[in-house]
Write a protein that holds these residues in place. Sequence first.
Motif, PDB file in Angstrom:
ATOM      1  N   ILE A   1      -6.392 -14.941 -57.590  1.00 23.81           N
ATOM      2  CA  ILE A   1      -7.241 -15.798 -56.821  1.00 23.81           C
ATOM      3  C   ILE A   1      -8.201 -14.991 -55.792  1.00 23.81           C
ATOM      4  CG2 ILE A   1      -7.113 -17.659 -55.005  1.00 23.81           C
ATOM      5  CD1 ILE A   1      -4.848 -18.828 -56.399  1.00 23.81           C
ATOM      6  N   LEU A   2      -7.500 -13.927 -55.358  1.00 24.58           N
ATOM      7  CA  LEU A   2      -8.326 -13.135 -54.304  1.00 24.58           C
ATOM      8  C   LEU A   2      -9.138 -11.904 -55.144  1.00 24.58           C
ATOM      9  CD1 LEU A   2      -9.071 -12.295 -51.425  1.00 24.58           C
ATOM     10  CD2 LEU A   2      -7.121 -10.639 -51.639  1.00 24.58           C
ATOM     11  N   GLY A   3     -10.446 -11.773 -55.075  1.00 29.31           N
ATOM     12  CA  GLY A   3     -11.234 -10.843 -55.671  1.00 29.31           C
ATOM     13  C   GLY A   3     -11.463  -9.829 -54.716  1.00 29.31           C
ATOM     14  N   PHE A   4     -12.205  -8.642 -55.432  1.00 25.46           N
ATOM     15  CA  PHE A   4     -12.714  -7.599 -54.486  1.00 25.46           C
ATOM     16  C   PHE A   4     -14.116  -7.776 -54.750  1.00 25.46           C
ATOM     17  CE2 PHE A   4     -14.324  -3.554 -53.708  1.00 25.46           C
ATOM     18  CZ  PHE A   4     -13.599  -3.180 -52.446  1.00 25.46           C
ATOM     19  N   GLY A   5     -14.897  -7.700 -53.840  1.00 19.10           N
ATOM     20  CA  GLY A   5     -16.329  -7.900 -53.864  1.00 19.10           C
ATOM     21  C   GLY A   5     -17.260  -6.782 -53.800  1.00 19.10           C
ATOM     22  N   CYS A   6     -18.244  -6.196 -54.421  1.00 13.95           N
ATOM     23  CA  CYS A   6     -18.836  -4.956 -54.474  1.00 13.95           C
ATOM     24  C   CYS A   6     -20.387  -5.164 -53.987  1.00 13.95           C
ATOM     25  CB  CYS A   6     -18.707  -4.482 -55.819  1.00 13.95           C
ATOM     26  SG  CYS A   6     -17.058  -4.013 -56.511  1.00 13.95           S
ATOM     27  N   MET A   7     -20.644  -6.207 -53.275  1.00 12.78           N
ATOM     28  CA  MET A   7     -21.740  -6.432 -52.990  1.00 12.78           C
ATOM     29  C   MET A   7     -22.011  -5.593 -51.586  1.00 12.78           C
ATOM     30  SD  MET A   7     -23.646  -9.665 -51.644  1.00 12.78           S
ATOM     31  CE  MET A   7     -25.353  -9.983 -51.412  1.00 12.78           C
ATOM     32  N   ARG A   8     -21.126  -5.205 -50.702  1.00  9.90           N
ATOM     33  CA  ARG A   8     -21.183  -4.340 -49.748  1.00  9.90           C
ATOM     34  C   ARG A   8     -20.345  -3.288 -49.515  1.00  9.90           C
ATOM     35  NH1 ARG A   8     -22.655  -9.709 -48.091  1.00  9.90           N
ATOM     36  NH2 ARG A   8     -24.495 -10.026 -47.204  1.00  9.90           N
ATOM     37  N   LEU A   9     -20.614  -2.234 -50.152  1.00 12.07           N
ATOM     38  CA  LEU A   9     -19.464  -1.263 -50.504  1.00 12.07           C
ATOM     39  C   LEU A   9     -20.046  -0.176 -49.287  1.00 12.07           C
ATOM     40  CD1 LEU A   9     -19.616  -0.412 -54.169  1.00 12.07           C
ATOM     41  CD2 LEU A   9     -17.633  -1.573 -52.945  1.00 12.07           C
ATOM     42  N   PRO A  10     -19.014   0.608 -48.817  1.00 16.33           N
ATOM     43  CA  PRO A  10     -19.341   1.548 -47.824  1.00 16.33           C
ATOM     44  C   PRO A  10     -20.385   2.580 -48.155  1.00 16.33           C
ATOM     45  CG  PRO A  10     -17.229   1.916 -48.621  1.00 16.33           C
ATOM     46  CD  PRO A  10     -17.599   0.734 -49.255  1.00 16.33           C
ATOM     47  N   LEU A  11     -21.348   2.971 -47.160  1.00 13.25           N
ATOM     48  CA  LEU A  11     -22.418   3.694 -47.574  1.00 13.25           C
ATOM     49  C   LEU A  11     -22.258   5.354 -46.891  1.00 13.25           C
ATOM     50  CD1 LEU A  11     -25.304   1.373 -47.026  1.00 13.25           C
ATOM     51  CD2 LEU A  11     -23.942   1.969 -49.280  1.00 13.25           C
ATOM     52  N   ASP A  12     -22.855   6.377 -47.644  1.00  6.99           N
ATOM     53  CA  ASP A  12     -22.626   7.536 -47.043  1.00  6.99           C
ATOM     54  C   ASP A  12     -23.763   7.893 -46.007  1.00  6.99           C
ATOM     55  OD1 ASP A  12     -24.902   8.210 -48.521  1.00  6.99           O
ATOM     56  OD2 ASP A  12     -23.919   9.100 -49.951  1.00  6.99           O
ATOM     57  N   GLY A  13     -23.926   8.798 -45.547  1.00  5.02           N
ATOM     58  CA  GLY A  13     -25.225   9.021 -44.564  1.00  5.02           C
ATOM     59  C   GLY A  13     -26.461   8.932 -45.244  1.00  5.02           C
ATOM     60  N   GLU A  14     -26.708   9.268 -46.404  1.00  3.73           N
ATOM     61  CA  GLU A  14     -27.971   8.799 -47.258  1.00  3.73           C
ATOM     62  C   GLU A  14     -28.365   7.501 -47.648  1.00  3.73           C
ATOM     63  OE1 GLU A  14     -28.051  11.812 -50.319  1.00  3.73           O
ATOM     64  OE2 GLU A  14     -27.678  13.512 -49.053  1.00  3.73           O
ATOM     65  N   GLY A  15     -27.312   6.457 -47.380  1.00  2.00           N
ATOM     66  CA  GLY A  15     -27.539   5.279 -47.550  1.00  2.00           C
ATOM     67  C   GLY A  15     -27.047   4.845 -49.166  1.00  2.00           C
ATOM     68  N   LYS A  16     -26.521   5.862 -49.688  1.00  2.00           N
ATOM     69  CA  LYS A  16     -25.756   5.511 -51.192  1.00  2.00           C
ATOM     70  C   LYS A  16     -24.570   5.386 -51.082  1.00  2.00           C
ATOM     71  CE  LYS A  16     -29.180   8.659 -53.135  1.00  2.00           C
ATOM     72  NZ  LYS A  16     -29.217   9.977 -54.033  1.00  2.00           N
ATOM     73  N   ILE A  17     -23.669   4.715 -52.014  1.00  2.00           N
ATOM     74  CA  ILE A  17     -22.456   4.334 -52.103  1.00  2.00           C
ATOM     75  C   ILE A  17     -21.570   5.504 -51.638  1.00  2.00           C
ATOM     76  CG2 ILE A  17     -20.452   3.325 -53.598  1.00  2.00           C
ATOM     77  CD1 ILE A  17     -22.819   1.789 -55.149  1.00  2.00           C
ATOM     78  N   ASP A  18     -20.753   5.410 -50.882  1.00  2.31           N
ATOM     79  CA  ASP A  18     -19.709   6.476 -50.551  1.00  2.31           C
ATOM     80  C   ASP A  18     -18.702   6.295 -51.660  1.00  2.31           C
ATOM     81  OD1 ASP A  18     -17.381   8.120 -49.749  1.00  2.31           O
ATOM     82  OD2 ASP A  18     -18.188   7.814 -47.678  1.00  2.31           O
ATOM     83  N   GLU A  19     -18.654   7.190 -52.800  1.00  2.15           N
ATOM     84  CA  GLU A  19     -17.588   6.697 -53.792  1.00  2.15           C
ATOM     85  C   GLU A  19     -16.521   7.032 -53.748  1.00  2.15           C
ATOM     86  OE1 GLU A  19     -19.471   7.689 -57.758  1.00  2.15           O
ATOM     87  OE2 GLU A  19     -21.166   7.152 -57.269  1.00  2.15           O
ATOM     88  N   HIS A  20     -16.268   7.868 -52.852  1.00  3.03           N
ATOM     89  CA  HIS A  20     -14.801   8.216 -52.464  1.00  3.03           C
ATOM     90  C   HIS A  20     -14.178   7.224 -51.923  1.00  3.03           C
ATOM     91  CE1 HIS A  20     -11.115  10.637 -51.642  1.00  3.03           C
ATOM     92  NE2 HIS A  20     -11.174  10.291 -50.395  1.00  3.03           N
ATOM     93  N   ARG A  21     -14.690   6.560 -50.722  1.00  6.50           N
ATOM     94  CA  ARG A  21     -14.185   5.713 -49.877  1.00  6.50           C
ATOM     95  C   ARG A  21     -14.080   4.302 -50.669  1.00  6.50           C
ATOM     96  NH1 ARG A  21     -17.535   4.748 -44.877  1.00  6.50           N
ATOM     97  NH2 ARG A  21     -16.171   3.467 -44.676  1.00  6.50           N
ATOM     98  N   ALA A  22     -15.090   3.911 -51.467  1.00  6.70           N
ATOM     99  CA  ALA A  22     -15.319   2.717 -52.193  1.00  6.70           C
ATOM    100  C   ALA A  22     -14.126   2.789 -53.117  1.00  6.70           C
ATOM    101  CB  ALA A  22     -16.690   2.484 -52.709  1.00  6.70           C
ATOM    102  N   ALA A  23     -14.147   3.847 -53.914  1.00  8.59           N
ATOM    103  CA  ALA A  23     -13.080   3.744 -54.984  1.00  8.59           C
ATOM    104  C   ALA A  23     -11.783   3.848 -54.590  1.00  8.59           C
ATOM    105  CB  ALA A  23     -12.990   5.236 -55.937  1.00  8.59           C
TER     106      ALA A  23
END
Length: 71
Positions: A15-37
Amino acid sequence: MLYRSMPRTGDELSILGFGCMRLPLDGEGKIDEHRAASMIRSAIDRGVNYIDTAYPYHGGESEPFVGRALG
């Protein structure tokens, strides 16, 4: 975790989902893949099996990232 059974397939969807619309970003404005994963893995470890993503999220980078994170 609560789940609902999908009528056609019988799959159990959290019932609870994980939304990926606002993932954490790195200093360059890209997805912080380590934190988001790590966040996705934490949700899955707690029983979430519904991950919501779409092409427009993060300028088209959300779906490829989620594929790498789950792969």
